[in-house]
Design an enzyme around this catalytic site. Sequence first.
Site, PDB file in Angstrom:
ATOM      1  N   ASP A 246     -22.748 -75.571 -77.048  1.00 31.17           N
ATOM      2  CA  ASP A 246     -23.771 -75.508 -78.073  1.00 31.17           C
ATOM      3  C   ASP A 246     -23.697 -76.757 -78.949  1.00 31.17           C
ATOM      4  OD1 ASP A 246     -25.629 -73.519 -79.395  1.00 31.17           O
ATOM      5  OD2 ASP A 246     -24.320 -73.964 -81.077  1.00 31.17           O
TER       6      ASP A 246
ATOM      7  N   GLU B 102     -25.945 -78.612 -74.459  1.00 29.63           N
ATOM      8  CA  GLU B 102     -27.183 -78.602 -75.225  1.00 29.63           C
ATOM      9  C   GLU B 102     -27.187 -79.899 -76.039  1.00 29.63           C
ATOM     10  OE1 GLU B 102     -29.498 -76.010 -78.618  1.00 29.63           O
ATOM     11  OE2 GLU B 102     -27.377 -76.437 -78.854  1.00 29.63           O
TER      12      GLU B 102
HETATM   13  C1  BGC Z   1     -28.929 -72.054 -80.155  1.00 27.31           C
HETATM   14  C2  BGC Z   1     -29.782 -71.463 -81.223  1.00 27.31           C
HETATM   15  C3  BGC Z   1     -28.948 -71.290 -82.457  1.00 27.31           C
HETATM   16  C4  BGC Z   1     -28.305 -72.605 -82.862  1.00 27.31           C
HETATM   17  C5  BGC Z   1     -27.343 -72.439 -83.977  1.00 27.31           C
HETATM   18  C6  BGC Z   1     -28.484 -73.383 -80.702  1.00 27.31           C
HETATM   19  O1  BGC Z   1     -27.849 -74.099 -79.769  1.00 27.31           O
HETATM   20  O2  BGC Z   1     -29.626 -72.244 -78.951  1.00 27.31           O
HETATM   21  O3  BGC Z   1     -30.346 -70.263 -80.812  1.00 27.31           O
HETATM   22  O4  BGC Z   1     -29.744 -70.840 -83.508  1.00 27.31           O
HETATM   23  O5  BGC Z   1     -27.619 -73.139 -81.774  1.00 27.31           O
HETATM   24  O6  BGC Z   1     -26.287 -71.660 -83.572  1.00 27.31           O
END
Ligand code: BGC
Length: 544
Positions: free
Chosen positions: A203, A244
């Site tokens: 993430d 991501e």
């Molecule tokens: C997720 C989101 C989330 C954000 C903060 C992103 O990578 O896909 O859904 O709100 O991270 O955690």
Amino acid sequence: MLRNLWYKSAIIYQLDVRTFFDSDGNGWGDFQGLIEKLDYISGLGATCIWLKPFNPSPHRDDGYDISDYYAVDPHVGTLGDLADFLEEAASRGLAVITELVVNHTSTEHPWFVEAARSRDSELRDLYIWRDEPPPDGESPERIVFDGDDRSVWTKDDRTGQYYLHRFYPFEPDLDSAHPFLRSEIEKMILYYLKLGSAGFRIDAAPYLAEKASAAPEYDDAHDYLRDLRSFLTERRPDAAFMAEADVEPEKLDDFFGEGDEMNLMLNFLASEYIWLGLAQGSAVPLRELCDVLPRPPHSGQYANFLRNHDELDLEMLDEQDRRLVFETFAPHDDMRIFGRGIRRRAAPMLNGDPRRIRLAHSLLFSMPGTPIIYYGDEIGMGEDLSLWERRPVRLPMQWGPETNGGFSTATGDALYHPPLADGEFGYAEVNVADQRGDPDSLLNWMRHLVTTRKEAHAVGHGEWHVIDTGSDAVLGLHYDNNQEVVIVFHNLSDEASSVTFTPETELAYLYEMFADDQYGHPETEEHQFKINRLGYRWLRGRTA
Ligand code: BGC
């Protein structure tokens, strides 16, 4: 043990256990429910599940606000249920990618509770504090969700200092330069590998990397990601990271490194360009995309998607293109979010038009990379715009026409998110049970598409280039892997188009694998054919 590079030919199915299937009637989907539905996922042809966070959480950000990395949210089961699920998935040959959400924790995580207690707390430096936020315009940190919470700094009255949060104020940023955190991240990786994860979605990878680069042993933002990757690969050579990183195309390369960083990169750019191409009815944006996307190293791959659980982010498009995509696919204000995104599902964006929905998915599956199906898109689920922020696209899976779409027997507020009862996309109209028995359903068509992609190994593994089709409306992609050749055409426009097709090498044979129509036996010599409006055609051959 999976084959190395398995992720290059994977079909990924993204889901949240909380919205998939509730086995005990408490209103939340759970691991036992997910186990019951594994045959469905494997029957669809998916080979990998990307599982959204399932840890304990106050759920203010649908589970991305984690309060304990090493436990399972009691609403969805126990650690034993998670192990059971991972075992059952493995027994069906399904790999599972779990999440590594370590850019931030929830404010309820014991680390933050302790860090916020006092300026002298031992864990204080695990988070990022300042006496005053930097003056406007001078903060290098940009806000991701520029809705109500404009600043990335929030004052904590207990100590009078401000803490950094790239996302919501209830998600304080961790400092990945901190040795304690980095050692915890390694433990998390080990922990989930031991349980059976085949990889991790990282993430907010750019933020994580950038903050880590302040550690004395690192020179640049990518040193940390390289370190993490070698940690992963040493423990499990076939495990993969999927990052991501919604960054400019010229920065994508760095995340693949020399094949020593990320294995998969979520392809945000492709999703924007696919939607732009669909809005324009033209293949030109997709050809541009193919020009600007850096080619990954051999072990790297893009992970392509039409939609996911977040907004469709249109940030990389120029003003005019963004306006067109907004006007075409999100004509009303409540369909838009953060000034740059769309909070809708694919099927309603395409007005529920079967031809357009099929074209969009076929295109997705034919793009260089690994395709991701967002759960429910295989049946054409819709959204509920009355819900907050990105929740409209996070509704319970629609299994049948019965109450709650068969998701749960609970009622009212007990339901994690409300099922979509009414309208063209409600569960009475759109559900798995009805589509199973209908040979013309989207679900059965998607199964066919998945099979086709599996029969086109070269798309995930081969060399590729864009071919000249003689028409701006028609995208032609050519793949080859050893002698295997796959050629795919998509007509993005509303009018039929003539395609000129010139095989580049002598072909021993060529046949049609999948198409929106019977285009007949393809010739191995130069020829022309007429492709339907919104038509698609997949060909497979072998070089002579
Ligand atoms: C997720 C989101 C989330 C954000 C903060 C992103 O990578 O896909 O859904 O709100 O991270 O955690």
